[in-house]
Structures are given as structure tokens and as C-alpha cells.
Design an enzyme around this catalytic site. Sequence first.
Site, PDB file in Angstrom:
ATOM      1  N   GLU A   1       6.706  14.777 -30.852  1.00 54.58           N
ATOM      2  CA  GLU A   1       5.593  14.587 -29.909  1.00 54.58           C
ATOM      3  C   GLU A   1       4.506  15.547 -30.350  1.00 54.58           C
ATOM      4  O   GLU A   1       4.704  16.754 -30.369  1.00 54.58           O
ATOM      5  CB  GLU A   1       6.068  14.869 -28.480  1.00 54.58           C
TER       6      GLU A   1
ATOM      7  N   CYS B   1       0.251  18.662 -23.145  1.00 60.97           N
ATOM      8  CA  CYS B   1       0.044  17.551 -24.068  1.00 60.97           C
ATOM      9  C   CYS B   1      -0.586  16.354 -23.371  1.00 60.97           C
ATOM     10  O   CYS B   1      -1.083  15.444 -24.030  1.00 60.97           O
ATOM     11  CB  CYS B   1       1.354  17.162 -24.727  1.00 60.97           C
TER      12      CYS B   1
END
Length: 507
Positions: free
Chosen positions: A265, A302
Amino acid sequence: MTISGSLLIGGKETRGSNGEFSAIEASTGKPLEGSFGGATKADVEAATKLAWEAFDVYRETSLEARAAFLEAIAAEIEAIGDDLVVRAMAETGLPRGRLEGERGRTAGQLRLFAKEVREGGFQELRFDPANPERKPAPKPDLRLRNVAVGPVAVFGASNFPLAFSVAGGDTASALAAGCPVVVKAHSAHPGTSELVGKAVQRAVEKSGLPAGVFAMLFDTGFEVGQTLVADPRIRAVGFTGSRRGGTALMKIASERKQPIPVYAEMSSINPVILFPGALKSRAEQIATGFVNSLVLGAGQFCTNPGLLIALDGEDLKTFVAKAGQMLPEMPAQTMLTGSIGKAYSEGVAKLEQHPEVELVAKGKTGGDYDGVASLFQTTAAAFQAHHELQDEVFGAAGLVVKCRDMAELEAILDGLEGQLTIALHVDDSDLDAAAELRLKLEMLAGRLLVNGFGTGVEVSPAMVHGGPYPATSDGRTTSVGTLAIYRFLRPVSYQDFPAALLPEALR
């Protein structure tokens, strides 16, 4: 609790001999007491060898035993008490409330996976009986189950010292799948990592499992992580971090004699689409929600909303004016590390100096280790012409893109890279226009949300925290929620096996 700075291998504490480093107090940049020894290649070899030896035993434990182990880890983490929160506060600069919540999330997702293991659905057992009378050829007996892929390397994340680190979602889902785990702890919060690592180690021992089921290593550079991914006994990787780091690990994994998946990720600017009806009816309300989301945790999520796309006009001006009014009152916040703070400041400076970008407002200034929230605006034409405006600025920085019409807005979407989240702000009058975009948005992100912002990722069976590259290395997966277990499983079919040879679940 005492922090020794040791590696955790084979149920023991071992001092690493490949250099040493200190934990840094995030708010001052000063070293905290104690030091941590870096692992050698021999330490990596020892950890992966023990993980491989433990694999066959651990993957065939009963579902109940495995679920109880996950619950034991959660209990051991909670038993550390306030020492864990205090240490994490010092190493990350994150506030107490955030870290207490993250500790609860970490324990909660371990228990969620325990529930998933007990229910057993992840095995996806399939039974396809034989038919010896079928013509022109008899039909064989076929049975299928998912099995664990093997030992997994997990890389701790800088921005979530608990929920995406030593015992975070990657570790929890890999252990739930039946895979031993070797963690490469993040150097930004090594003391926090050691406390949690020892908690996992205690749970392994109390559960009567092989010591090789879990190991934790420190690295003084990049050697340990690279060696770990290249080790033939590691069969999958979980990573949360920068695009540069993720792609480097992907390259190593792809060049192995037996390539393995890297579930990384990496990078996302999480677009927010402001539709005309929503802006007309509640521009200031949306702006308030946006600013609060932008500055949450110094923007070090994020899923931080880094890009806003809307039709230009008076309603968008109202939104920008409200956000610009709020931002100067927002205090600077401590960044996770000095290097993250430096990268954020450099990213903001590039936007300030860009000839096609206008500064809307900045937050209050702070100390040397603080990040200052910043908001900018540009035109759709400039955004399309300058691809660097898509680059993630990890922190509380947002960019408003002004479009002339819906066709230009769609062109912006067509040029975007893969994202973790896309938020739509709509009123009833916008629903038809939003519906026309849905198929396009599904191809861009793993999570679509309406009248909200991506910060705040619910840990639940229906959550997807993933998306097309470069948001993640594999947009078919998630690192949050129970579907995360499938990253560390593979299907095996058993043809015409006598009952005595079948796995118990398939008999």
C-alpha cells in the site's frame, strides 16, 4: 517495561550486531534512552529458517487454537498498559487519544480475525462428487480448500505504530491464514515495536505454538528488508509505505527464482469531487469537514484528502474562502519523523513555487519538527499539463482543481492514477451526474464514499483499503477487513483422494 533493543527470534531476545541506532523523540529530534541493534543476514536466515520449520505445524493447527492465539495476542498487547501509549507518544509525536484508539483498533482487528478463523469460511471448502457412470469419461471426485501460502514478511508502517505495524492488519491476517510472520520493524518507533513484539512472543509461548511462528528484526539500513524479501522461505510480503520503497521490494520479489506477491500500500491523493448542487447548498459546511479531515493527524494518513475537483464558480469560491478562513487558525503539528517532515516541507515548497498554482492559505507556524497545513488551487488545464501536481505530498496539504464544466472534470478523472478512496459530495440534484461517473470511479479506487472524507477506515468485513496501482501493488486485495486474509491463501484441489489422505476439513 524495559526496552532492550533486541531482535526477537525463536522465542528469544538477541542483540543485533549490524550497527545500532536510537529511537528519536518526534517533538524534539533528540535521541531517547537506549539503542537498538540491527540484524545481520545470519539473523534473517535464522528467523526465516525457524518460520519455515514452524509452518507445517502452525498451518495445520485447529481453527479454534489459531483463533485463541489471535485473541491471546490482543490480550497481551492490552496488558502492556500505559507504557505502550507513552512510548508511542514519544516516538511518533501522536497524541494520547489517537494512540489509545489505535491500540483498541489493533486489538479489535486481531479479535475480528479470530472470529473469521472460527467461522472457517475463508477455507472455501468445495465438494464435487465423483460420477463413475458419466459418459464418455467417468467424472473424478474433486475437493478444494484454501491453504496458507507460507511464511510472510511484514514491514511496519511509519504512520500507524500499532495498527499497521508489528501486530497490525498484515500480521493479523497472515497469522489468521496459518502463515508464520517475520516482521521488519520500522525504525521510527522501535521501542513501541519491541513492546508489541514481546507481547506476540508471549502469546506464542502461552499458546504452545512453535517459536518460529513469529520473529521481529531491526534494520540499520535497507539490507534486512531486501534480504528478507529475497529469502526463498518467504512466500508473500505485506508493506505499507512509500511508492519508492514498495516498488523496490516488488522488483526484488519478481526477480527471485520463485517470484512472490508483494502486497504494498503506497501512494494516494484521495480525490474529493464537489458536485454543483452540494456546493450551492452547503459549501461552507463541506469546507469545514474538509479542513478538519485535512489536518487530522497532521495529514499523515494514506487516505488524507489531498485533491478537490469541482466546477469553477461562486459556490466553489465560497468553499475556498471558508477553507482559507479556517486554515490560518489550525496549529502546526508534530510530524512522525524528521525525514517525513522534511519531505512534506519540500513538497509544499514545490507547490508554492509552481507558476500554475496559487496559495490559498496556510496554518499556524510551529517548531522545527512540525508540519504546517497548506491549501492551494489551480486550473484543470494546468493540472492536466503538469503531471507533477498529482504527486502525493504526505501531510496536511490540499489542492483544489477548478474545472470549466463536467467534461473537463471527467477529463481530470481520466488522467488520474489509482487511488485508495474517492469521495463524492452530492445533493439530490447531483445524483444523475454522480451516477454517470460511478463506473469510471470504480476503476479508479477501492473505496467510494458519499458526503464524507476518506480519513477513518472502519475495520469490518465489508471494508476495502486498497486500489489500483500506485495506491497498491495489487488492486484486487485489501489490507483492512476480513478479506485481507485471502492475500495469504492459495487454493488446492484434491482429486480422488481416499478419506485417510484427505485433510480433515475435506473428509
